[in-house]
Design a protein around this motif. Structure first.
Motif, PDB file in Angstrom:
ATOM      1  N   LEU A 248       1.006  -1.117   0.021  1.00  0.00           N
ATOM      2  CA  LEU A 248       0.032  -0.152  -0.026  1.00  0.00           C
ATOM      3  C   LEU A 248       0.719   0.985  -0.003  1.00  0.00           C
ATOM      4  O   LEU A 248       2.003   1.331   0.556  1.00  0.00           O
ATOM      5  CB  LEU A 248      -0.936   0.002   1.195  1.00  0.00           C
ATOM      6  CG  LEU A 248      -1.861  -1.063   1.178  1.00  0.00           C
ATOM      7  CD1 LEU A 248      -2.655  -1.057   2.630  1.00  0.00           C
ATOM      8  CD2 LEU A 248      -3.172  -0.504   0.282  1.00  0.00           C
ATOM      9  N   GLU A 249       0.279   2.378  -0.475  1.00  0.00           N
ATOM     10  CA  GLU A 249       0.984   3.535  -0.958  1.00  0.00           C
ATOM     11  C   GLU A 249       1.409   4.231   0.434  1.00  0.00           C
ATOM     12  O   GLU A 249       2.704   4.821   0.688  1.00  0.00           O
ATOM     13  CB  GLU A 249       0.200   4.542  -1.626  1.00  0.00           C
ATOM     14  CG  GLU A 249       1.048   5.973  -2.011  1.00  0.00           C
ATOM     15  CD  GLU A 249       2.284   5.688  -2.799  1.00  0.00           C
ATOM     16  OE1 GLU A 249       3.206   6.436  -2.870  1.00  0.00           O
ATOM     17  OE2 GLU A 249       2.171   4.742  -3.743  1.00  0.00           O
ATOM     18  N   GLU A 250       0.733   4.005   1.772  1.00  0.00           N
ATOM     19  CA  GLU A 250       0.962   4.581   2.818  1.00  0.00           C
ATOM     20  C   GLU A 250       2.011   3.960   3.533  1.00  0.00           C
ATOM     21  O   GLU A 250       2.735   4.505   4.306  1.00  0.00           O
ATOM     22  CB  GLU A 250      -0.349   4.524   3.876  1.00  0.00           C
ATOM     23  CG  GLU A 250      -0.787   3.019   4.031  1.00  0.00           C
ATOM     24  CD  GLU A 250      -1.958   3.102   4.928  1.00  0.00           C
ATOM     25  OE1 GLU A 250      -2.146   3.274   6.028  1.00  0.00           O
ATOM     26  OE2 GLU A 250      -2.865   2.953   4.083  1.00  0.00           O
ATOM     27  N   TYR A 251       2.546   3.017   3.246  1.00  0.00           N
ATOM     28  CA  TYR A 251       3.845   2.322   3.635  1.00  0.00           C
ATOM     29  C   TYR A 251       5.007   2.064   2.723  1.00  0.00           C
ATOM     30  O   TYR A 251       5.944   1.618   3.155  1.00  0.00           O
ATOM     31  CB  TYR A 251       3.470   0.787   4.130  1.00  0.00           C
ATOM     32  CG  TYR A 251       2.352   0.633   5.252  1.00  0.00           C
ATOM     33  CD1 TYR A 251       2.364   1.409   6.310  1.00  0.00           C
ATOM     34  CD2 TYR A 251       1.409  -0.093   4.873  1.00  0.00           C
ATOM     35  CE1 TYR A 251       1.319   1.122   7.168  1.00  0.00           C
ATOM     36  CE2 TYR A 251       0.136  -0.101   5.879  1.00  0.00           C
ATOM     37  CZ  TYR A 251       0.363   0.484   6.922  1.00  0.00           C
ATOM     38  OH  TYR A 251      -0.978   0.374   7.798  1.00  0.00           O
TER      39      TYR A 251
ATOM     40  N   HIS B 293       7.120   3.807   1.407  1.00  0.00           N
ATOM     41  CA  HIS B 293       8.381   4.928   1.304  1.00  0.00           C
ATOM     42  C   HIS B 293       8.885   4.912   2.755  1.00  0.00           C
ATOM     43  O   HIS B 293       9.771   5.405   3.194  1.00  0.00           O
ATOM     44  CB  HIS B 293       8.149   6.176   0.847  1.00  0.00           C
ATOM     45  CG  HIS B 293       7.776   6.000  -0.631  1.00  0.00           C
ATOM     46  ND1 HIS B 293       8.493   5.544  -1.680  1.00  0.00           N
ATOM     47  CD2 HIS B 293       6.573   6.484  -1.221  1.00  0.00           C
ATOM     48  CE1 HIS B 293       7.732   5.723  -2.997  1.00  0.00           C
ATOM     49  NE2 HIS B 293       6.637   6.187  -2.689  1.00  0.00           N
TER      50      HIS B 293
ATOM     51  N   PRO C 270       5.103   2.628  11.410  1.00  0.00           N
ATOM     52  CA  PRO C 270       4.316   3.788  12.114  1.00  0.00           C
ATOM     53  C   PRO C 270       3.525   3.219  13.219  1.00  0.00           C
ATOM     54  O   PRO C 270       3.157   2.179  13.264  1.00  0.00           O
ATOM     55  CB  PRO C 270       3.412   4.322  11.065  1.00  0.00           C
ATOM     56  CG  PRO C 270       3.316   3.375   9.937  1.00  0.00           C
ATOM     57  CD  PRO C 270       4.190   2.345  10.028  1.00  0.00           C
TER      58      PRO C 270
ATOM     59  N   GLN D 165       0.498   3.805  14.437  1.00  0.00           N
ATOM     60  CA  GLN D 165      -0.840   3.184  14.278  1.00  0.00           C
ATOM     61  C   GLN D 165      -0.492   1.608  13.813  1.00  0.00           C
ATOM     62  O   GLN D 165      -1.666   0.936  14.207  1.00  0.00           O
ATOM     63  CB  GLN D 165      -1.502   4.075  13.090  1.00  0.00           C
ATOM     64  CG  GLN D 165      -2.981   3.476  12.725  1.00  0.00           C
ATOM     65  CD  GLN D 165      -3.718   4.446  11.741  1.00  0.00           C
ATOM     66  OE1 GLN D 165      -3.077   4.995  11.118  1.00  0.00           O
ATOM     67  NE2 GLN D 165      -4.911   3.966  11.414  1.00  0.00           N
TER      68      GLN D 165
ATOM     69  N   LYS E 103      -2.014  -4.773  -0.961  1.00  0.00           N
ATOM     70  CA  LYS E 103      -2.990  -4.172  -1.580  1.00  0.00           C
ATOM     71  C   LYS E 103      -3.964  -5.424  -1.713  1.00  0.00           C
ATOM     72  O   LYS E 103      -3.574  -6.759  -1.998  1.00  0.00           O
ATOM     73  CB  LYS E 103      -2.522  -3.811  -3.001  1.00  0.00           C
ATOM     74  CG  LYS E 103      -1.947  -2.544  -2.914  1.00  0.00           C
ATOM     75  CD  LYS E 103      -1.206  -2.167  -4.398  1.00  0.00           C
ATOM     76  CE  LYS E 103      -0.538  -0.970  -4.204  1.00  0.00           C
ATOM     77  NZ  LYS E 103       0.114  -0.721  -5.611  1.00  0.00           N
TER      78      LYS E 103
ATOM     79  N   HIS F 297      -8.418  -4.410   4.691  1.00  0.00           N
ATOM     80  CA  HIS F 297      -8.860  -3.265   4.138  1.00  0.00           C
ATOM     81  C   HIS F 297     -10.408  -3.227   3.372  1.00  0.00           C
ATOM     82  O   HIS F 297     -10.932  -2.219   2.948  1.00  0.00           O
ATOM     83  CB  HIS F 297      -8.026  -2.761   2.946  1.00  0.00           C
ATOM     84  CG  HIS F 297      -6.593  -2.916   3.319  1.00  0.00           C
ATOM     85  ND1 HIS F 297      -5.934  -2.069   4.324  1.00  0.00           N
ATOM     86  CD2 HIS F 297      -5.448  -3.749   2.986  1.00  0.00           C
ATOM     87  CE1 HIS F 297      -4.634  -2.429   4.530  1.00  0.00           C
ATOM     88  NE2 HIS F 297      -4.595  -3.450   3.749  1.00  0.00           N
TER      89      HIS F 297
END
Length: 273
Positions: free
Chosen positions: A44-47, A49, A54, A56, A84, A89
């Protein structure tokens, strides 16, 4: 000449969830595993890079911690959260269902979907931990804590009985953390991943200490139930660590079993010292 009373007690402790709060470390190690072994376009994009998990993500992983028995399972959960098209999700995601059916269904399905088998996942998890330890040992060690606020670590340091660790963690990691915490537990008293079922290790300790009572402290109710059902271990004292990785429902099961004592940090100190 003073006569010292013999200590007829052998203490056997699980490690994660009894002595060590490793949830943040195991979550971050699993995160690093996924980043290392899965192509970035599947993440997923949020992870995509990030190099470290994090907060959360670690909080979500901690919610799942009571269902984890062996470290590699963290990778399965991390993939469920990071890749993904995963159930985590979707609107059909059901936290309770996953927890209730982890061993019988969910874990099996997740394992079947892997490109590698369980042994390879164990190897991956260990190799990423080794890399983290070798490149930044301080951050790896400090990602773990030892229930300092509850007095667990102080009680272990004051223990005068023979003390053993029985864990599903790989021995080299448990031993490194034991030294870091300042516990005086020799390496040959640490039974790690690959040492065999915990109930067989307890039976071995019982055979080697025929005049002593074995006291076993564990945070997984399933493990304690397995031990309580083994007639070889009828005289082993069993304790469910209330501060560990267990749920209210699991503690209720522990209370209902006459063989198992649901133990508080205060009671643990009384028992161990």
């Amino acid at each position: 000449k003073t006569y010292k009373m013999p200590n007829n007690k052998v203490i056997a402790l699980d490690f994660d969830g009894v002595l060590c709060d490793s949830a943040n470390e195991s979550s971050n190690a699993a995160f690093k595993c996924v980043k290392k072994f899965v192509p970035n376009e599947e993440i997923l994009e949020e992870y995509a890079h990030l190099t470290d998990a994090p907060d959360q993500f670690k909080e979500q992983m901690r919610r799942f911690r009571p269902i984890i028995e062996t470290g590699y399972e963290n990778i399965l959960l991390a993939k469920m959260m990071m890749l993904k098209g995963q159930c985590f999700h979707s609107k059909d995601f059901d936290f309770d269902y996953i927890c209730e059916n982890w061993n019988d269904e969910v874990k099996i399905k997740l394992l079947d979907a892997q490109r590698v088998d369980k042994d390879e996942l164990i190897e991956q998890f260990g190799s990423v931990r080794d890399e983290w330890m070798n490149s930044d040992s301080d951050s790896w060690l400090n990602a773990n804590s030892f229930y300092e606020g509850l007095g667990i670590n102080e009680a272990v340091k004051m223990c005068q009985s023979d003390l053993y660790i029985i864990t599903t963690k790989q021995s080299r990691f448990a031993s490194a953390l034991i030294k870091h915490a300042g516990f005086k537990i020799p390496d040959d008293h640490v039974y790690g991943l690959g040492s065999g079922p915990k109930k067989d290790i307890l039976f071995d300790l019982k055979l080697r200490n025929p005049k002593s009572t074995i006291h076993f402290v564990e945070d997984r109710i399933e493990t304690l139930e397995s031990v309580s059902n083994d007639s070889r271990l009828d005289d082993v004292k069993l304790y469910l660590a209330s501060w560990g990785y267990n749920t209210q429902e699991q503690r209720k099961i522990g209370r209902s079993n006459s063989r198992i004592e649901l133990t508080s940090p205060e009671r643990f100190k009384e028992m161990i010292i």
